[in-house]
Design a protein around this motif. Structure first.
Motif, short mmCIF file in Angstrom:
data_model
loop_
_atom_site.label_atom_id
_atom_site.label_comp_id
_atom_site.label_asym_id
_atom_site.label_seq_id
_atom_site.Cartn_x
_atom_site.Cartn_y
_atom_site.Cartn_z
N HIS A 1 1.06 -1.16 0.00
CA HIS A 1 0.07 0.13 0.03
C HIS A 1 0.72 1.37 0.01
N ARG A 2 2.02 1.24 0.75
CA ARG A 2 2.72 2.37 0.88
C ARG A 2 3.43 2.69 -0.47
N ARG A 3 3.85 1.60 -1.00
CA ARG A 3 4.52 1.86 -2.41
C ARG A 3 3.52 2.44 -3.19
N TRP A 4 2.17 1.91 -3.47
CA TRP A 4 1.19 2.14 -4.59
C TRP A 4 1.07 3.76 -4.14
N MET A 5 0.93 4.29 -2.75
CA MET A 5 0.40 5.55 -2.65
C MET A 5 1.55 6.54 -2.86
N SER A 6 2.81 5.87 -2.74
CA SER A 6 4.07 6.65 -3.12
C SER A 6 4.39 6.84 -4.48
N THR A 7 3.81 6.19 -5.33
CA THR A 7 4.16 6.07 -6.89
C THR A 7 3.18 7.36 -7.50
N ASP A 8 3.84 7.92 -8.46
CA ASP A 8 3.07 9.08 -9.14
C ASP A 8 1.91 8.55 -9.85
N PRO A 9 0.69 8.88 -9.88
CA PRO A 9 -0.40 8.37 -10.72
C PRO A 9 -0.44 8.79 -12.24
N ALA A 10 0.47 9.69 -12.23
CA ALA A 10 0.80 10.17 -13.90
C ALA A 10 1.61 9.14 -14.55
N GLN A 11 2.67 8.50 -13.57
CA GLN A 11 3.51 7.62 -14.05
C GLN A 11 2.89 6.27 -14.49
N LEU A 12 1.87 6.02 -13.63
CA LEU A 12 1.04 4.67 -13.81
C LEU A 12 0.33 4.98 -15.20
N VAL A 13 -0.34 6.11 -15.23
CA VAL A 13 -1.06 6.46 -16.67
C VAL A 13 -0.21 6.28 -17.80
N ALA A 14 0.96 6.97 -17.54
CA ALA A 14 1.98 7.08 -18.87
C ALA A 14 2.35 5.54 -19.17
#
Length: 281
Positions: free
Chosen positions: A187-200
């Motif tokens: 959960h911490r890793r997920w929340m620390s990741t930039d959502p724009a990175q996931l979208v890109a």
């Protein structure tokens, strides 16, 4: 979602910042007891992080290699770019070239899944910083149809929902399986990741063209290794068999492993990597 066996690095490794001409990247570095036989740079996949390679660090350092696993731009503990354009494949490839330059020697480059496509873009831009190139569970072009649909769902969800809301929705659809890793770490890793990175990254995965012939043109100067488990719904192993044939590459299929042989069968995966690297000192 990638699930490392542990978020704690082994005793042979330490967390550090890898300073490059394009900024700092969060990294974990493992060192052998003596003079390294070589240096390896490991790039994680979609929704992953450098910790996905923790289980490989001890056997690879014991085999004599210095190993550096990094979070890409906007992944977990690495800072995002100033603008979304920093997530283009060309910019991510430039990051990899800067990371290799910062390590100071020609490196054995490995990219897992999405990281394999980023790594491929880097070597196609400039193969000189690399001793070898390993694509782990990373295919010739876009992901499978079912995975494309899931990636597009994630893109749509992140347009209207927060990271926490998406996490809760994913947890409802697929409850957390039994794993050695505390769910709080994931959960911490997920929340620390930039959502724009996931979208890109999702956008790149659903649109990646077949660049195998471009990579095959480098076979005289860059040995290539194609590694996967014997089961994978993202890029089926038979597809990777054909890619390896087209590349004239070494092919390793890790038994009883899925999309992440680095966590499913780390000892066998590390042995295959070290064997390949030893053949290209």
């Amino acid at each position: 979602m990638s699930r490392p066996l542990s978020f704690v690095p082994p005793a042979c490794a330490r967390a550090r910042a890898l300073a490059t001409s394009r900024g700092d990247f969060a990294a974990i570095e493992a060192l052998p007891a003596g003079e390294p036989l070589g240096t390896a740079l490991l790039l994680p996949g979609f929704t992953g992080s450098k910790e996905d390679f923790n289980s490989l660090l001890q056997p690879l350092s014991a085999a004599g290699y210095r190993v550096v696993a990094v979070d890409g731009r906007g992944q977990y503990e690495s800072a995002p770019p100033p603008a979304p354009e920093g997530y283009s494949q060309a910019e991510l490839a430039a990051d990899v070239l800067a990371q290799a330059d910062a390590l100071g020697v020609p490196v054995h480059l490995l990219g897992h899944s999405f990281g394999g496509h980023v790594a491929r873009a880097a070597v196609l831009r400039d193969a000189r910083p690399f001793r070898t190139f390993t694509m782990m569970s990373s295919g010739p072009a876009e992901i499978s149809q079912g995975e494309r649909e899931r990636a597009k769902l994630l893109i749509d969800a992140l347009a209207v929902m927060s990271m926490q809301q998406v996490w809760e929705a994913m947890s409802d659809m697929a409850p957390m399986e039994e794993t050695p890793v505390d769910g709080a770490d994931l959960h911490r890793r997920w929340m620390s990741t930039d959502p724009a990175q996931l979208v890109a990254a999702a956008g790149l995965l659903v649109a990646e063209p077949d660049r195998v012939d471009e990579l095959a043109a480098l076979r005289a100067v860059l040995p290539v290794h194609v590694v996967s488990g014997d089961e994978d719904g993202i890029w089926p192993p038979v597809l990777l068999d054909d890619m390896a044939r087209r590349l004239g590459a070494r092919r390793t299929v890790v038994p009883d492993a899925g999309h992440s042989p680095n966590t499913d069968r780390p000892a066998e995966t590390a042995a295959a990597l070290a064997s390949f690297w030893r053949d290209h000192p």
